[in-house]
Design a protein around this motif. Structure first.
Motif, PDB file in Angstrom:
ATOM      1  N   LYS A 317       0.840  -1.162  -0.066  1.00 34.97           N
ATOM      2  CA  LYS A 317       0.031   0.103  -0.086  1.00 34.97           C
ATOM      3  C   LYS A 317       0.909   1.223  -0.025  1.00 34.97           C
ATOM      4  O   LYS A 317       0.427   2.251  -0.566  1.00 34.97           O
ATOM      5  N   GLY A 318       1.899   1.390   0.775  1.00 38.53           N
ATOM      6  CA  GLY A 318       2.828   2.383   0.960  1.00 38.53           C
ATOM      7  C   GLY A 318       3.723   2.378  -0.601  1.00 38.53           C
ATOM      8  O   GLY A 318       3.638   3.890  -0.901  1.00 38.53           O
ATOM      9  N   LYS A 319       3.953   1.425  -1.456  1.00 37.63           N
ATOM     10  CA  LYS A 319       4.490   1.482  -2.523  1.00 37.63           C
ATOM     11  C   LYS A 319       3.537   1.970  -3.527  1.00 37.63           C
ATOM     12  O   LYS A 319       3.805   2.871  -4.323  1.00 37.63           O
ATOM     13  N   TYR A 320       2.414   1.692  -3.262  1.00 37.27           N
ATOM     14  CA  TYR A 320       1.288   2.198  -4.342  1.00 37.27           C
ATOM     15  C   TYR A 320       1.174   3.817  -4.264  1.00 37.27           C
ATOM     16  O   TYR A 320       1.092   4.496  -5.140  1.00 37.27           O
ATOM     17  N   ILE A 336       3.626   1.999 -13.225  1.00 38.00           N
ATOM     18  CA  ILE A 336       3.923   0.371 -12.983  1.00 38.00           C
ATOM     19  C   ILE A 336       5.347   0.072 -13.470  1.00 38.00           C
ATOM     20  O   ILE A 336       6.115  -0.861 -12.728  1.00 38.00           O
ATOM     21  N   GLU A 337       5.718   0.543 -14.520  1.00 37.59           N
ATOM     22  CA  GLU A 337       7.123   0.217 -15.250  1.00 37.59           C
ATOM     23  C   GLU A 337       8.100   0.878 -14.057  1.00 37.59           C
ATOM     24  O   GLU A 337       9.035   0.108 -13.872  1.00 37.59           O
ATOM     25  N   ASP A 338       7.848   2.017 -13.546  1.00 39.19           N
ATOM     26  CA  ASP A 338       8.792   2.755 -12.595  1.00 39.19           C
ATOM     27  C   ASP A 338       8.902   1.826 -11.396  1.00 39.19           C
ATOM     28  O   ASP A 338      10.072   1.662 -10.722  1.00 39.19           O
ATOM     29  N   LEU A 339       7.838   1.464 -10.904  1.00 39.06           N
ATOM     30  CA  LEU A 339       7.948   0.589  -9.767  1.00 39.06           C
ATOM     31  C   LEU A 339       8.726  -0.641  -9.948  1.00 39.06           C
ATOM     32  O   LEU A 339       9.538  -1.041  -9.070  1.00 39.06           O
ATOM     33  N   PHE A 340       8.815  -1.252 -11.075  1.00 43.29           N
ATOM     34  CA  PHE A 340       9.599  -2.673 -11.081  1.00 43.29           C
ATOM     35  C   PHE A 340      10.764  -2.364 -12.017  1.00 43.29           C
ATOM     36  O   PHE A 340      11.299  -3.204 -12.500  1.00 43.29           O
ATOM     37  N   SER A 341      11.277  -1.016 -11.937  1.00 45.40           N
ATOM     38  CA  SER A 341      12.406  -0.676 -12.791  1.00 45.40           C
ATOM     39  C   SER A 341      13.752  -1.155 -12.035  1.00 45.40           C
ATOM     40  O   SER A 341      15.014  -1.068 -12.586  1.00 45.40           O
ATOM     41  N   THR A 342      13.265  -1.460 -10.449  1.00 50.49           N
ATOM     42  CA  THR A 342      14.674  -2.236  -9.759  1.00 50.49           C
ATOM     43  C   THR A 342      14.548  -3.770  -9.805  1.00 50.49           C
ATOM     44  O   THR A 342      15.156  -4.482  -9.258  1.00 50.49           O
ATOM     45  N   GLY A 363      -6.629   2.798 -17.900  1.00 48.77           N
ATOM     46  CA  GLY A 363      -5.840   1.855 -18.253  1.00 48.77           C
ATOM     47  C   GLY A 363      -4.487   1.430 -17.319  1.00 48.77           C
ATOM     48  O   GLY A 363      -3.826   0.816 -17.493  1.00 48.77           O
ATOM     49  N   GLY A 364      -5.019   1.752 -16.010  1.00 46.98           N
ATOM     50  CA  GLY A 364      -3.999   1.681 -15.323  1.00 46.98           C
ATOM     51  C   GLY A 364      -4.819   0.835 -13.975  1.00 46.98           C
ATOM     52  O   GLY A 364      -5.622  -0.069 -14.294  1.00 46.98           O
ATOM     53  N   LEU A 365      -4.215   0.724 -12.721  1.00 43.26           N
ATOM     54  CA  LEU A 365      -4.710  -0.315 -11.856  1.00 43.26           C
ATOM     55  C   LEU A 365      -4.988   0.473 -10.547  1.00 43.26           C
ATOM     56  O   LEU A 365      -4.235   1.492 -10.177  1.00 43.26           O
ATOM     57  N   SER A 366      -6.233   0.295 -10.185  1.00 39.55           N
ATOM     58  CA  SER A 366      -6.401   0.917  -8.837  1.00 39.55           C
ATOM     59  C   SER A 366      -5.997   0.109  -7.747  1.00 39.55           C
ATOM     60  O   SER A 366      -5.129  -1.010  -7.845  1.00 39.55           O
ATOM     61  N   SER A 367      -5.926   0.648  -6.309  1.00 33.90           N
ATOM     62  CA  SER A 367      -5.514   0.069  -5.363  1.00 33.90           C
ATOM     63  C   SER A 367      -5.572  -1.439  -5.139  1.00 33.90           C
ATOM     64  O   SER A 367      -4.812  -2.399  -5.069  1.00 33.90           O
TER      65      SER A 367
END
Length: 641
Positions: A317-320, A336-342, A363-367
């Motif tokens: 939840k904090g990451k979101y 989402i790409e930025d989240l998984f960039s590591t 086209g995104g994701l809700s929590s």
């Protein structure tokens, strides 16, 4: 053969034309001498354990150059961690044979390990005909990128013989291929992602740059020694001269950090980057090493599920919130790409995750959808889920991120399921409406999603069980021809919380097949002990229904002891609270378990046996009591006489 792990023994296979000096090179490297008589092919040679600074065992395998031994050589190459390919510096034709025979042959054999080209007998080269190795080898290395390096040597003069095998070992322990693209002369994407994660972990104050203190902490962790102030200044100066944006007023930026590693690799100092990666838990595939995520961590019974703990959910939840920069409850594809960039890559771009969760209008994701996808990945691939939690910054004990649910068999005995994630298997014949059901479950318009699929797929969403409680429902669509494969395994239903059977209410044959599937699943559950609650779903309620399925379905469901079919219309968006009913049925796993005629017969037989045993027990007890009473009576009579 895959690259060896950092501490694995290294096997180096030496190949080349006859008379190029393979055997002499091996002896010279192993003994620091040049024996006058060397056998045509040496037995496997183990170099001294401390031969190289790494102290890793090295075995050198000599090979025959005879055409009739070609098959044997091919077998050895399959076991190789690295290959040394020799030519004779005094015989140009052996150099030509590298590109006309040997290197194409290695490709044909699919030998995908580092190759070291060694020019032997350097002492025999005519000094009046100088040769620049780089100029000679450049065209060959350009054509065959698998060549790691080239070196000239002399066994007779003890010139660079040991270095040949040092470089070969080094290419195995510190391989170039995972880190660097030789063609573009840039770091590979996965390497960049790993280094970015390491940079973020070392940037303790999260100001986007490594200060002198943070650089020193990084240096101590990786190399066990701090940098001197002059060394820090030297690093910054080198970066700033080549890449001004690599340094700012605070310290070394991510751009500068990546530049330094590219520079190390270009200069042949791959061990520096590999040391950093391994200190932060990476293996040769630039993924987290198995030691961090041992299989034992995820060992469970077949009828247990894996779910995220509250600790992991709060972290997510904090990451979101962090990556949903504008706070609109819509994590965009780029976010989402930025989240998984590591992470090595985004885990949700392929089946079964691509398209498995409800998308927002943008086209995104809700929590809820974001957490649902994590729940799905944890259910299907718990090790991968924890691995990716770590990639995006989870720093707790990996075991604290997941919990094992109670066994489903115990759930049935206790008449209650405590799972937060419910898995539903969706069976049914072709064109029954399974795909439409899953699409609508994900909030898609029926008009835009009328296509069906013959592939297995998943859909996951949050369902309000009550006003205060939510459950995550995973729907797994079983293709019409996939039921047999699913039921071929004893434990196939172990992971199932509830099975749904969809049929076209206007098609008698569709109902017939759905009822057959119900019986098959019921039989399988009775035979294996993995019985599951079942619901029938009468789809396409907007079409005039056939009377036969209506009558038969009522009779069959009553006979088998489950609820009557739930009528729905995906086209009209009328689901008759189906998803809530699925979750409710799963929460009470002792109900709605279908019973076949064979099952009833077995149960009736067992009751008869139990009654017979009970009667026998009561009769035996009466006899015992009677005998005891008689003995008392006889004893009293004897005493009175």
């Amino acid at each position: 053969m895959a690259a060896a792990s950092p501490n694995s023994p290294v096997r180096i296979v030496v190949i080349g034309d006859k008379g190029t000096g393979k055997s002499s090179l091996i002896v010279a490297a192993a003994t620091d001498s040049f024996p006058p008589n060397v056998p045509p092919v040496l037995p496997d040679t183990k170099l001294p354990f401390q031969f190289f600074p790494d102290g890793i065992p090295v075995t050198i395998v000599d090979t025959s150059s005879r055409p009739e031994d070609k098959g044997m050589v091919a077998e050895e190459l399959k076991l190789a961690d690295a290959v040394v390919l020799t030519y004779d510096c005094d015989r140009p034709e052996t150099l030509e044979r590298l590109s006309t025979y040997w290197l194409p042959e290695l490709r044909l054999l699919e030998v995908k390990v580092p190759i070291i080209v060694a020019g032997c007998k350097l002492d025999l080269r005519d000094d009046n005909s100088p040769v620049v190795l780089e100029e000679v080898m450049a065209p060959i290395m350009h054509q065959f990128r698998e060549i790691e390096t080239c070196i000239e040597c002399s066994a007779l003069k003890q010139l660079q013989a040991q270095e040949v095998f040092y470089y070969a070992q080094k290419t195995v322990i510190h391989p170039t291929a995972p880190l660097f693209d030789q063609e573009t002369q840039t770091l590979k994407p996965r390497c960049v992602r790993a280094l970015k994660r390491i940079f973020i972990l070392c940037d303790h104050d999260k100001d986007g740059a490594l200060s002198e203190a943070e650089l020193n902490a990084f240096q101590v962790k990786c190399f066990h020694a701090p940098l001197q102030p002059s060394e820090v200044d030297g690093v910054k100066r080198v970066v700033q001269e080549k890449l001004p944006e690599g340094v700012n007023e605070v310290g070394l930026t991510l751009t500068g950090f990546l530049f330094l590693h590219a520079l190390f690799i270009e200069k042949g100092r791959l061990e520096t980057t590999w040391t950093v990666l391994r200190k932060f838990g990476y293996n040769n595939d630039i993924r987290l090493a198995d030691e961090l995520l041992p299989p034992s961590l995820f060992k469970r019974a077949p009828d247990q599920s894996v779910e995220l703990t509250d600790v992991a959910i709060e972290f997510l939840k904090g990451k979101y919130m962090l990556f949903d920069a504008d706070g609109d409850n819509n994590l965009k594809p780029q976010e989402i790409e930025d989240l998984f960039s590591t992470a090595p890559e985004s885990p949700w771009k392929e089946a079964p995750y691509e398209g498995a969760a409800e998308k927002t209008a943008l086209g995104g994701l809700s929590s809820d959808s974001f957490l649902s996808l994590w729940s799905l990945m944890t259910l299907l691939e718990p090790a991968r889920s924890v691995e990716y939690l770590i990639y995006i910054g989870f720093q707790g004990d990996p075991s604290s991120a997941i919990r094992f649910t109670r066994k489903r068999l115990l759930d049935r005995k206790k008449k209650q399921c405590e799972r937060k994630v419910v898995q539903c298997f969706v069976f049914g014949p072709n064109s029954a409406g399974k795909s439409a059901l899953l699409n609508c479950f994900l909030g898609r318009s029926y008009a835009d999603n009328t296509e069906s699929t013959t592939d297995e797929r998943y859909a996951v969403n949050v369902v309000d069980e009550t006003k205060s409680a939510k459950k995550t429902l995973v729907m797994r669509e079983i293709p019409a021809d996939g039921a047999h494969g699913i039921l071929s395994s004893k434990e196939s239903l172990a992971a199932c919380d509830i099975a749904v059977f969809v049929y076209d209410s206007s098609d008698e044959s569709s109902w017939k097949r759905a009822s057959e599937l119900l019986v098959e699943v019921a039989n399988h559950g009775e035979a294996t002990g993995y019985e599951v609650p079942c619901l029938m779903v009468s789809a396409k309620d907007d079409i005039v229904s056939s009377q036969i399925p209506i009558q038969d379905s009522t009779r069959v469901t009553q006979d088998m002891g489950i609820e009557p079919p739930v009528s729905i219309s995906s086209k009209l968006g009328d689901f008759n609270n189906l998803f809530g009913k699925i979750v409710t049925a799963a929460q009470h796993p002792h109900l709605n378990i279908p019973e076949t005629e064979a099952g009833k017969s077995r149960r009736h037989y067992n009751r008869l046996i139990n009654r017979s045993l009970l009667s026998v027990s009561i009769g035996a007890a009466a006899v015992v009591v009677g005998l005891a009473a008689y003995r008392v009576y006889a004893a009293r009579k004897s005493a009175s006489a």
